[in-house]
Design a protein around this motif. Structure first.
Motif, PDB file in Angstrom:
ATOM      1  N   UNK A   1       0.806  -1.223   0.000  1.00  0.00           N
ATOM      2  CA  UNK A   1       0.000   0.000   0.000  1.00  0.00           C
ATOM      3  C   UNK A   1       0.847   1.284   0.000  1.00  0.00           C
ATOM      4  N   UNK A   2       2.157   1.151   0.115  1.00  0.00           N
ATOM      5  CA  UNK A   2       3.004   2.354   0.090  1.00  0.00           C
ATOM      6  C   UNK A   2       2.989   2.956  -1.306  1.00  0.00           C
ATOM      7  N   UNK A   3       2.709   4.236  -1.370  1.00  0.00           N
ATOM      8  CA  UNK A   3       2.685   4.866  -2.686  1.00  0.00           C
ATOM      9  C   UNK A   3       4.043   5.437  -3.017  1.00  0.00           C
ATOM     10  N   UNK A   4       4.492   5.212  -4.226  1.00  0.00           N
ATOM     11  CA  UNK A   4       5.735   5.819  -4.689  1.00  0.00           C
ATOM     12  C   UNK A   4       5.348   6.705  -5.865  1.00  0.00           C
ATOM     13  N   UNK A   5       5.635   7.975  -5.737  1.00  0.00           N
ATOM     14  CA  UNK A   5       5.141   8.881  -6.765  1.00  0.00           C
ATOM     15  C   UNK A   5       6.281   9.699  -7.360  1.00  0.00           C
ATOM     16  N   UNK A   6       6.298   9.734  -8.665  1.00  0.00           N
ATOM     17  CA  UNK A   6       7.302  10.538  -9.364  1.00  0.00           C
ATOM     18  C   UNK A   6       6.650  11.835  -9.826  1.00  0.00           C
ATOM     19  N   UNK A   7       7.146  12.935  -9.305  1.00  0.00           N
ATOM     20  CA  UNK A   7       6.639  14.225  -9.750  1.00  0.00           C
ATOM     21  C   UNK A   7       7.739  14.849 -10.607  1.00  0.00           C
ATOM     22  N   UNK A   8       7.667  14.572 -11.892  1.00  0.00           N
ATOM     23  CA  UNK A   8       8.721  15.028 -12.796  1.00  0.00           C
ATOM     24  C   UNK A   8       8.441  16.439 -13.281  1.00  0.00           C
ATOM     25  N   UNK A   9       9.491  17.243 -13.317  1.00  0.00           N
ATOM     26  CA  UNK A   9       9.279  18.616 -13.797  1.00  0.00           C
ATOM     27  C   UNK A   9      10.025  18.838 -15.106  1.00  0.00           C
ATOM     28  N   UNK A  10       9.535  19.782 -15.851  1.00  0.00           N
ATOM     29  CA  UNK A  10      10.126  20.122 -17.138  1.00  0.00           C
ATOM     30  C   UNK A  10      11.301  21.073 -16.989  1.00  0.00           C
ATOM     31  N   UNK A  11      11.874  21.414 -18.120  1.00  0.00           N
ATOM     32  CA  UNK A  11      13.087  22.242 -18.125  1.00  0.00           C
ATOM     33  C   UNK A  11      12.755  23.728 -18.036  1.00  0.00           C
ATOM     34  N   UNK A  12      13.624  24.426 -17.329  1.00  0.00           N
ATOM     35  CA  UNK A  12      13.508  25.879 -17.285  1.00  0.00           C
ATOM     36  C   UNK A  12      14.338  26.410 -18.461  1.00  0.00           C
ATOM     37  N   UNK A  13      13.655  26.991 -19.419  1.00  0.00           N
ATOM     38  CA  UNK A  13      14.335  27.472 -20.611  1.00  0.00           C
ATOM     39  C   UNK A  13      14.566  28.976 -20.582  1.00  0.00           C
ATOM     40  N   UNK A  14      15.517  29.415 -21.405  1.00  0.00           N
ATOM     41  CA  UNK A  14      15.723  30.847 -21.601  1.00  0.00           C
ATOM     42  C   UNK A  14      14.744  31.359 -22.641  1.00  0.00           C
ATOM     43  N   UNK A  15      14.832  32.673 -22.912  1.00  0.00           N
ATOM     44  CA  UNK A  15      13.894  33.257 -23.876  1.00  0.00           C
ATOM     45  C   UNK A  15      14.034  32.645 -25.263  1.00  0.00           C
ATOM     46  N   UNK A  16      15.194  32.062 -25.535  1.00  0.00           N
ATOM     47  CA  UNK A  16      15.420  31.441 -26.836  1.00  0.00           C
ATOM     48  C   UNK A  16      14.813  30.036 -26.915  1.00  0.00           C
ATOM     49  N   UNK A  17      14.157  29.622 -25.826  1.00  0.00           N
ATOM     50  CA  UNK A  17      13.518  28.308 -25.839  1.00  0.00           C
ATOM     51  C   UNK A  17      14.474  27.158 -25.543  1.00  0.00           C
ATOM     52  N   UNK A  18      15.751  27.503 -25.308  1.00  0.00           N
ATOM     53  CA  UNK A  18      16.734  26.454 -24.964  1.00  0.00           C
ATOM     54  C   UNK A  18      17.028  26.522 -23.469  1.00  0.00           C
ATOM     55  N   UNK A  19      17.521  25.418 -22.888  1.00  0.00           N
ATOM     56  CA  UNK A  19      17.785  25.432 -21.445  1.00  0.00           C
ATOM     57  C   UNK A  19      18.539  26.678 -20.985  1.00  0.00           C
ATOM     58  N   UNK A  20      18.065  27.229 -19.901  1.00  0.00           N
ATOM     59  CA  UNK A  20      18.549  28.511 -19.400  1.00  0.00           C
ATOM     60  C   UNK A  20      20.065  28.546 -19.202  1.00  0.00           C
ATOM     61  N   UNK A  21      20.714  29.543 -19.773  1.00  0.00           N
ATOM     62  CA  UNK A  21      22.175  29.668 -19.677  1.00  0.00           C
ATOM     63  C   UNK A  21      22.549  31.093 -19.262  1.00  0.00           C
ATOM     64  N   UNK A  22      23.813  31.276 -18.893  1.00  0.00           N
ATOM     65  CA  UNK A  22      24.298  32.632 -18.652  1.00  0.00           C
ATOM     66  C   UNK A  22      24.475  33.314 -20.003  1.00  0.00           C
ATOM     67  N   UNK A  23      24.746  34.614 -19.969  1.00  0.00           N
ATOM     68  CA  UNK A  23      24.959  35.331 -21.232  1.00  0.00           C
ATOM     69  C   UNK A  23      26.129  34.720 -22.006  1.00  0.00           C
ATOM     70  N   UNK A  24      27.091  34.207 -21.255  1.00  0.00           N
ATOM     71  CA  UNK A  24      28.276  33.613 -21.893  1.00  0.00           C
ATOM     72  C   UNK A  24      27.999  32.177 -22.342  1.00  0.00           C
TER      73      UNK A  24
END
Ligand code: ARG
Length: 589
Positions: A373-396
């Motif tokens: 009866x133990x529940x195991x739950x995966x709460x998966x989250x999506x990627x945080x992207x930059x304004x360019x739609x790609x994964x968030x990066x520094x300016x460099x």
């Protein structure tokens, strides 16, 4: 307190039954045509099939039964057979007054059967600075935990530090290159090791990336790091002492960072804490016949008939006998069950690890590490992207350190706040920090966790639109009206929430009344975005009411006092909500 929708449904169900129809047709929902009504019941459409008549014959009769019911201002039967409902302002005011009298919980009843829920979130790696990839887990996990607590569950947050593996060997190797004279490296040393760490957090953060880069170019160096990892994991004293220092230095830095995010953990356990549980666990898996050797490795099959995609076996030990990320997660379940007997464990981890957790969960279930009866739950989250739609990066183009990101937004917020009015530097900084945190957290939490989202600093820090600062601005506005009122008078004893006098007031009241049902469903669906949606609608409804209503200039004392009670309730609802989201409102901004 009963949810308002249930109270309404109950009346409508009764009306169906009074007319000889099955009560199941009386279910009421929020209106999807708010221009026509507030709530609706479409049950007559379905009932018509069973009772073989025109739907409106049924809805007419039900409407007739409800027409003198004090709960409703209007009950319209509309062809072909819909029931359109409007609440009586007096009933709504009474409902809200009852909420207001329960100032702690606003009528949101605690769950009947509290559960023990462990929540695995944060997941930072020792000696590596927090980067934006860790932000979502921290923000979402903290909020899910707070929502659960509010609902009356025992929530235990565990940071699950990444403190086991090659990164430790890399640090030790690099340290040895730089300071070979350190006592930790003396093999035959038997004495005590120093209390003080032989490095600072600054050094540590510089050592790791350098060692990691070197190991990619230099095979011998990598070999040394692997050897050091092996020796550490097999009990070499000096290395374990170093690990202790690495952990101390790193964890105090992590705690400071999490504190800045208003995130805290009940447990600071790490992957290393699971290691002692591995041998027995593996032995048992073998004894019970679940684990078998495949291509040299020890594996447990976890595929199921109904799988549409291939679910590979869960690898427990590599062919050289080394344990893996899997093994650690399984052994972690062992101590979690032993020490806390959780009813549920929720993992707030990047959704790219979904298949991996499917394997781990199935393996844990199959081999009996958890109760059925133990529940195991995966709460998966999506990627945080930059304004360019790609994964968030520094300016460099590098990976953004969390600290820098937060600093940048604090700075931005400080500029905005000090732009058009003068505030003391210290207060301004403090306010900016609070508002900035609301921008970051709300920007994240207002999206469904599983979706990717675009981290847009300009949008998130705006005082208008669906943003954290807008919500805080609304709260601050309410607080300021309340303060002005209190400066002049005190609330008459008989003051209470009065029936709405305008459309905008009623609309505000309808929004507030959804509080308990929203909170329940945010918990049931592990969905902080539902809390965000509620406070956004509530803020809009409040601001609309505010623009149309003279509150402080109202002449009738009782009417004015009624407004004040309504404002107080709105403030309270908003503040409970931002608290479960994990941020706070300043007094002024
Ligand atoms: N430390 C891991 C990472 O940075 C996340 C850990 C997630 N939790 C877990 N129980 N595996 O990717």
């Amino acid at each position: 307190m009963e949810k308002i929708l249930d109270a309404i449904s109950r009346e409508v169900v009764n009306a169906f039954q009074d007319n000889g129809y099955d009560g199941k047709y009386g279910k009421v929902t929020l209106s999807n045509r708010p221009d026509l009504c507030e709530y609706q019941c479409n049950g007559a459409m379905a009932a018509a099939k069973e009772y073989k008549c025109a739907p409106f014959m049924i809805s007419d009769k039900v409407a007739d039964s409800l027409k003198d019911n004090p709960m409703f201002e209007a009950v319209d039967s509309v062809k072909p057979g819909f029931l359109n409902l409007k609440l009586h302002p007096g009933y709504l005011a009474g409902y809200l007054q009852e909420m207001a009298e329960d100032s702690e919980r606003l009528g949101c009843t605690k769950c009947e059967n509290p559960r023990t829920i462990m929540i695995d979130y944060g997941g930072p790696n020792v000696a590596k600075p927090l980067h934006v990839g860790h932000l979502r887990s921290a923000i979402i996990g903290e909020s899910v935990k707070r929502i659960g607590k509010f609902m009356g569950h025992t929530m235990i947050g565990d940071v699950h530090l990444g403190d086991w593996g090659l990164q430790m060997g890399l640090i030790i190797t690099e340290l040895k290159e730089r300071k070979p004279e350190l006592i930790y490296f003396k093999e035959d040393y038997e004495g005590e090791y120093p209390q003080e760490a032989p490095f600072t957090i600054g050094e540590l953060e510089e050592i790791y990336p350098m060692a990691s880069a070197k190991s990619k170019e230099d095979d011998d160096y990598k070999e040394m790091a692997m050897q050091a990892t092996y020796e550490l994991q097999h009990g070499r004293k000096g290395y374990q002492a170093l690990l202790g220092h690495i952990l101390d230095v790193s964890v105090s830095d992590l705690k400071r960072n999490y504190e800045n995010l208003n995130v805290s953990f009940e447990l600071w356990k790490g992957e290393s804490d699971a290691q002692p549980f591995i041998p027995d666990m593996v032995q048992k898996m073998k004894d019970d016949g679940y684990a078998h050797i495949s291509e040299g490795a020890l594996v447990v099959d976890v595929k199921e008939e109904s799988d549409t995609k291939e679910v590979p076996p869960c690898m427990i030990l590599k062919s050289d006998g080394a344990s893996l990320y899997n093994t650690t997660d399984l052994a972690t379940i062992v101590w979690r069950m032993r020490d806390y007997q959780p009813d549920e464990i929720i993992y707030v981890v990047d959704k790219r690890q979904e298949l991996y957790f499917t394997q781990v969960f199935r393996c844990a279930r199959k081999t009996g590490l958890v109760k059925p009866e133990t529940e195991l739950k995966f709460l998966g989250f999506g990627t945080m992207n930059g304004k360019d739609g790609k994964p968030f990066k520094t300016r460099e183009g590098g990976v953004m350190r969390l600290e820098y990101l937060v600093d940048e937004i604090n700075e931005e917020m400080y500029k905005k706040i000090t732009d058009n009015h003068t505030v003391e530097e210290e207060e301004g900084r403090k306010t900016a920090k609070m508002v900035a945190l609301s921008a970051i957290k709300y920007g994240d939490l207002s999206n469904q966790a599983s979706k990717d989202y675009i981290f847009d600093v300009d949008r998130f820090t705006s005082f208008e639109g669906n943003t954290g600062p807008y919500i805080l601005y609304t709260i601050v506005r309410i607080k300021s009206i309340l303060k002005k009122y209190q400066a002049k008078k005190s609330l008459p004893e008989m003051a209470k929430i009065l029936p709405a006098q305008s459309q905008s007031e009623k609309a505000l009241m309808l929004e507030i009344s959804k509080f308990n049902s929203m909170m329940e469903s945010a918990f049931a669906d592990t969905a902080p975005h539902k809390v965000c949606a509620y406070i956004y609608d509530l803020s809009n409804a409040f601001n609309h009411f505010y623009h149309e209503t003279k509150i402080l200039a109202e002449q009738d004392e009782m009417v004015q006092a009624g407004y004040i009670c309504l404002l107080e309730l709105t403030r309270r609802a908003l503040e409970i909500c931002i608290d479960v989201l994990g941020f706070e409102a300043p007094e002024r901004m």
